[in-house]
Design a protein around this motif. Structure first.
Motif, mmCIF file in Angstrom:
data_model
loop_
_atom_site.group_PDB
_atom_site.id
_atom_site.type_symbol
_atom_site.label_atom_id
_atom_site.label_comp_id
_atom_site.label_asym_id
_atom_site.label_seq_id
_atom_site.Cartn_x
_atom_site.Cartn_y
_atom_site.Cartn_z
ATOM 1 N N LEU A 60 -18.264 -11.481 59.063
ATOM 2 C CA LEU A 60 -19.322 -12.139 59.316
ATOM 3 C C LEU A 60 -20.648 -11.565 59.965
ATOM 4 N N GLN A 61 -20.562 -9.825 60.329
ATOM 5 C CA GLN A 61 -21.555 -9.547 61.511
ATOM 6 C C GLN A 61 -23.061 -9.963 60.600
ATOM 7 N N ASP A 62 -23.791 -10.165 61.483
ATOM 8 C CA ASP A 62 -25.174 -10.627 61.044
ATOM 9 C C ASP A 62 -25.323 -11.064 59.545
ATOM 10 N N GLN A 63 -24.123 -11.566 59.782
ATOM 11 C CA GLN A 63 -24.306 -12.611 58.239
ATOM 12 C C GLN A 63 -25.341 -14.242 58.496
ATOM 13 N N PRO A 64 -26.082 -14.468 58.211
ATOM 14 C CA PRO A 64 -26.685 -15.334 58.417
ATOM 15 C C PRO A 64 -25.955 -17.076 58.294
ATOM 16 N N GLN A 65 -26.298 -18.319 59.360
ATOM 17 C CA GLN A 65 -25.094 -19.227 59.103
ATOM 18 C C GLN A 65 -25.717 -20.349 58.365
ATOM 19 N N ARG A 66 -24.707 -20.833 57.138
ATOM 20 C CA ARG A 66 -25.121 -21.716 56.388
ATOM 21 C C ARG A 66 -24.984 -22.967 56.624
ATOM 22 N N GLU A 67 -26.223 -23.922 56.911
ATOM 23 C CA GLU A 67 -25.109 -25.476 56.435
ATOM 24 C C GLU A 67 -24.767 -26.038 55.485
ATOM 25 N N TYR A 68 -24.494 -25.613 54.303
ATOM 26 C CA TYR A 68 -24.061 -26.290 53.504
ATOM 27 C C TYR A 68 -22.614 -25.611 53.300
ATOM 28 N N ASP A 69 -21.506 -26.597 52.075
ATOM 29 C CA ASP A 69 -19.989 -26.528 52.597
ATOM 30 C C ASP A 69 -20.076 -27.638 50.926
ATOM 31 N N PHE A 70 -19.142 -26.619 50.252
ATOM 32 C CA PHE A 70 -18.669 -27.559 49.221
ATOM 33 C C PHE A 70 -17.451 -28.055 48.879
ATOM 34 N N GLN A 71 -17.333 -29.197 48.348
ATOM 35 C CA GLN A 71 -15.824 -30.323 48.399
ATOM 36 C C GLN A 71 -14.855 -29.661 47.713
ATOM 37 N N GLU A 72 -14.863 -28.545 46.958
ATOM 38 C CA GLU A 72 -13.929 -27.941 46.389
ATOM 39 C C GLU A 72 -14.542 -25.919 46.276
ATOM 40 N N LYS A 73 -13.488 -25.113 46.835
ATOM 41 C CA LYS A 73 -13.993 -23.895 46.372
ATOM 42 C C LYS A 73 -13.084 -22.969 45.809
ATOM 43 N N TYR A 74 -13.552 -21.685 45.380
ATOM 44 C CA TYR A 74 -12.791 -20.691 44.080
ATOM 45 C C TYR A 74 -12.807 -19.793 44.876
ATOM 46 N N ILE A 75 -11.871 -18.897 43.472
ATOM 47 C CA ILE A 75 -11.381 -17.478 44.157
ATOM 48 C C ILE A 75 -11.241 -16.619 42.590
ATOM 49 N N VAL A 232 -11.022 -2.641 55.936
ATOM 50 C CA VAL A 232 -10.586 -3.428 56.241
ATOM 51 C C VAL A 232 -12.100 -4.811 56.427
ATOM 52 N N MET A 233 -11.068 -5.975 55.541
ATOM 53 C CA MET A 233 -11.227 -7.184 56.186
ATOM 54 C C MET A 233 -10.547 -8.640 56.384
ATOM 55 N N ASN A 234 -10.085 -8.748 57.391
ATOM 56 C CA ASN A 234 -10.042 -9.812 57.788
ATOM 57 C C ASN A 234 -9.263 -11.103 57.239
ATOM 58 N N LEU A 235 -8.587 -11.939 57.116
ATOM 59 C CA LEU A 235 -8.389 -12.890 55.380
ATOM 60 C C LEU A 235 -9.118 -14.494 56.794
ATOM 61 N N CYS A 236 -9.237 -14.529 57.641
ATOM 62 C CA CYS A 236 -9.702 -15.686 58.818
ATOM 63 C C CYS A 236 -10.788 -15.611 58.281
ATOM 64 N N ASP A 237 -11.739 -13.914 57.914
ATOM 65 C CA ASP A 237 -13.396 -14.126 57.572
ATOM 66 C C ASP A 237 -13.107 -14.190 56.441
ATOM 67 N N LEU A 238 -12.759 -13.886 55.891
ATOM 68 C CA LEU A 238 -12.245 -14.339 54.486
ATOM 69 C C LEU A 238 -12.258 -15.926 54.089
ATOM 70 N N ARG A 239 -11.543 -16.685 54.876
ATOM 71 C CA ARG A 239 -11.417 -17.806 54.622
ATOM 72 C C ARG A 239 -12.158 -18.545 54.283
ATOM 73 N N SER A 240 -13.532 -18.252 55.823
ATOM 74 C CA SER A 240 -14.525 -18.805 56.803
ATOM 75 C C SER A 240 -15.463 -18.503 55.933
ATOM 76 N N ARG A 241 -15.438 -17.779 54.471
ATOM 77 C CA ARG A 241 -16.942 -17.808 53.472
ATOM 78 C C ARG A 241 -17.484 -19.126 53.546
ATOM 79 N N PRO A 242 -18.551 -19.541 53.498
ATOM 80 C CA PRO A 242 -19.264 -21.126 52.676
ATOM 81 C C PRO A 242 -19.001 -20.916 51.022
ATOM 82 N N GLU A 243 -20.050 -19.612 50.702
ATOM 83 C CA GLU A 243 -19.520 -20.056 49.194
ATOM 84 C C GLU A 243 -18.619 -20.613 48.263
ATOM 85 N N LYS A 244 -19.222 -21.205 47.229
ATOM 86 C CA LYS A 244 -18.389 -22.167 46.749
ATOM 87 C C LYS A 244 -17.296 -20.963 45.714
ATOM 88 N N LEU A 245 -17.793 -19.586 45.262
ATOM 89 C CA LEU A 245 -17.283 -18.383 44.633
ATOM 90 C C LEU A 245 -17.121 -16.983 45.583
#
Length: 455
Positions: A60-75, A232-245
Motif C-alpha cells: 500500500l505504500q505510495d498508494q493515494p488515499q481514496r475517500e470513496y467506499d463501495f457497499q459491496e466489494k468483489y474479488i 509477498v503480499m499481506n492479506l490485511c493490505d489486500l483487505r484494505s483495498r478501496p476498489e469495488k473489484l
C-alpha cells in the motif's frame, strides 16, 4: 463405505471455544438466476485474524488515499490449466475472499481444454475466447462444409460448468458470499457490477512471476525485507483495498495462501475437507466400479500421468517409479491360472480380489499404449477404465444444465479420481496435481475409516 451424497447442511465439529457465531443473515447470490435468497445459517468462523503491527505495508505504500467506499466489494480470478489446477486456484480464491470479506465471483470449470498460464493480462485475453452459447452453433452452420466439421469439433471439445454442479459448496457459502460467473468476458463482468471507471473501481493484481505473489496473514519483517510486493503480499493490505473489484490473475499454487495464525488455519483446514464431490451420477458410476473391484479399501489404486508436457518426457521414469512401488506393495507373479483379465473378466476379478492383488490404473494413456505392457506382464491382476465400459453408460446421458451440451466424457477423470481415492493403497505420479488431489481424498477416507473403525 463409499462416497455418498449429502444435500444437508455441513456441520462443524470443532472445539466450542474456537467458534464464533454471528446473528447476521448471509446473502447468497446466484448469478444464474435473478433471485436473492436469504440464509439463516450462522457463520462459525470469524473474519481474518491479522497481526497488523508485524506487517510492513509495502503493497500500500505510495498508494493515494481514496475517500470513496463501495457497499459491496468483489474479488475474482482467472483459472487455467487442467481440472486439478483449477481446483487449487478455486480453493486459494475462497481463502482470499474470506480473508478480504469480499464477494467471490467464481469462474466456471473449464472441462476438456487446458489453457496454459500466461503472465498478467495475456491470460485474461486468451481465456476470454472461451465462449459457449447457441450462437456458436449458428456460426458453425454458416461455414462451408469442409470448415463446419472443424468448427463443431472445436465447439464440443470443452464445456464450462459451475463448480457447485460438481462439488458440495454449502459449507463455503455459509462463510463466503459467492456469485457464479457464466463466462470470461471482461466487458460482461464489468457491466454486471456496474463498473464504469476501471482505474477507480478495479484493482488489478498482476502476476508476472508464476505462482507469485504469496499471500500471508503473518509475515515477519525479515521476510518482507528480502521480498518485493510482487513476491509477498499481506492479506490485511489486500483487505484494505478501496476498489469495488479486486481482479486477480492466476492464483494457482499449493502454497499461494499461507496462514500462520491459528484461527485462520482452522478455517482453511475445515473448508477443504467439506468441499467434496456431490454430482450424483459421477458418484454412482465411481461406486459401481469400486464394488466391482471388491469394495472400498480392497484394491490398489494408481494414477499414471504420461500424456502431456513434462510428464510425457518423463514417462519411462514415471513407469519405473510406480512399478517399484507396486513391487514393494504386492508380490508379483508373471502368470496366474485365469490368464489375462480381458478373458472371463468377472471370474478373474473375483480371484484377484480374493488374493488381495487387484490393481486399478487410472491413466491418460490409451489402453493399447505399449507403455502399459510392463504392468500387465508383471502383475496379472491389473485393470483400467477400459474394463468397465458398461459402468460408464450413465455418463452418456449427461448434459450441461447451462448450455445443454453433452458433458459426460468430460467427467470421466472425476470418476477415476473417486475410484483410486477409495483404494487400499494409492500410488500417484510425482508432480501431478491430479495425483495430489487423489492422495488427499484417499488420506481423508483412510482417516475416516480409522476413526469409525470400519474396513
Amino acid at each position: 463405505m463409499s462416497f455418498h451424497i449429502n444435500n444437508g447442511r455441513q456441520e462443524a465439529d470443532y472445539p466450542h471455544q474456537l467458534l464464533i457465531s454471528y446473528d447476521k443473515t448471509i446473502l447468497k447470490i446466484n448469478a444464474m438466476s435473478n433471485e436473492n435468497e436469504q440464509s439463516t445459517e450462522t457463520k462459525i468462523y470469524p473474519a481474518l485474524q491479522c497481526r497488523e503491527d508485524l506487517f510492513l505495508n509495502l503493497s500500500l505504500q505510495d498508494q493515494p488515499q481514496r475517500e470513496y467506499d463501495f457497499q459491496e466489494k468483489y474479488i475474482t480470478y482467472i483459472p487455467h490449466s487442467g481440472f486439478a489446477n483449477q481446483r487449487i486456484s478455486l480453493t486459494n480464491a475462497i481463502l482470499l475472499a474470506w480473508s478480504t470479506n469480499r464477494t467471490l465471483i467464481v469462474p466456471p470449470i473449464i472441462l476438456g481444454k487446458s489453457v496454459s498460464w500466461q503472465a498478467n493480462a495475456q491470460l485474461e485475453t486468451l481465456i476470454s475466447e472461451l465462449i459457449r452459447s447457441t450462437k456458436n452453433i449458428s456460426e458453425c452452420e454458416l461455414l462451408e462444409k469442409k470448415y463446419r466439421r472443424i468448427c463443431y469439433r472445436n465447439l464440443y471439445s470443452y464445456t464450462l460448468l459451475p463448480w457447485d454442479q460438481l462439488f458440495d459448496m454449502s459449507f463455503i457459502k455459509n462463510h463466503v458470499r459467492m456469485i457464479n460467473r457464466p463466462d470470461f468476458s471482461p466487458r460482461n463482468l464489468e457491466s454486471s457490477l456496474n463498473i464504469r471507471e476501471r482505474e477507480r473501481e478495479i484493482f488489478y493484481l498482476e502476476n508476472s512471476l508464476r505462482r507469485k505473489p504469496i499471500f500471508r496473514d503473518f509475515t515477519p519483517n525479515s521476510i518482507f525485507n528480502k521480498s518485493s510486493p510482487k513476491e509477498v503480499m499481506n492479506l490485511c493490505d489486500l483487505r484494505s483495498r478501496p476498489e469495488k473489484l479486486v481482479q486477480l490473475r492466476s492464483v494457482f499454487g499449493t502454497k499461494r495462501v499461507m496462514f500462520s495464525l491459528p484461527k485462520n488455519k482452522l478455517f482453511q483446514e475445515s473448508f477443504e475437507k467439506k468441499m467434496v464431490f456431490s454430482h450424483p451420477v459421477v458418484i454412482k458410476v465411481a461406486n459401481d466400479i469400486v464394488q466391482k473391484l471388491g469394495g472400498v479399501l480392497s484394491f490398489i489404486g494408481v494414477h499414471l500421468r504420461i500424456g502431456d508436457s513434462n510428464f510425457q518426457e518423463a514417462r519411462l521414469q514415471t513407469v519405473q517409479e510406480i512399478l517399484k512401488m507396486l513391487d514393494e506393495a504386492i508380490q508379483p507373479k508373471k502368470h496366474n491360472e485365469d490368464g489375462q483379465l480381458g478373458i472371463g473378466l468377472q471370474h478373474a476379478l473375483s480371484k484377484c480380489v480374493e488374493k488381495n492383488q487387484l490393481i486399478y490404473i487410472a491413466t491418460d494413456a490409451m489402453s493399447n499404449d505399449p507403455i502399459l505392457i510392463p504392468f500387465f506382464e508383471k502383475f496379472p491382476c491389473v485393470v483400467t477404465l477400459a474394463n468397465f465400459s458398461s459402468q460408464l453408460s450413465p455418463l452418456n446421458e449427461l448434459k450441461n444444465p447451462i448450455d445443454n451440451f453433452p458433458m459426460g466424457k468430460f467427467l470421466i477423470p472425476m470418476v477415476e479420481l473417486l475410484v483410486v481415492a477409495q483404494s487400499r493403497r494409492f500410488f500417484g505420479t510425482s508432480g501431478s496435481t491430479f495425483s495430489g488431489f487423489a492422495q488427499l481424498m484417499h488420506q481423508n477416507l483412510v482417516q475416516e475409516s480409522e476413526n469409525e473403525g470400519w474396513k
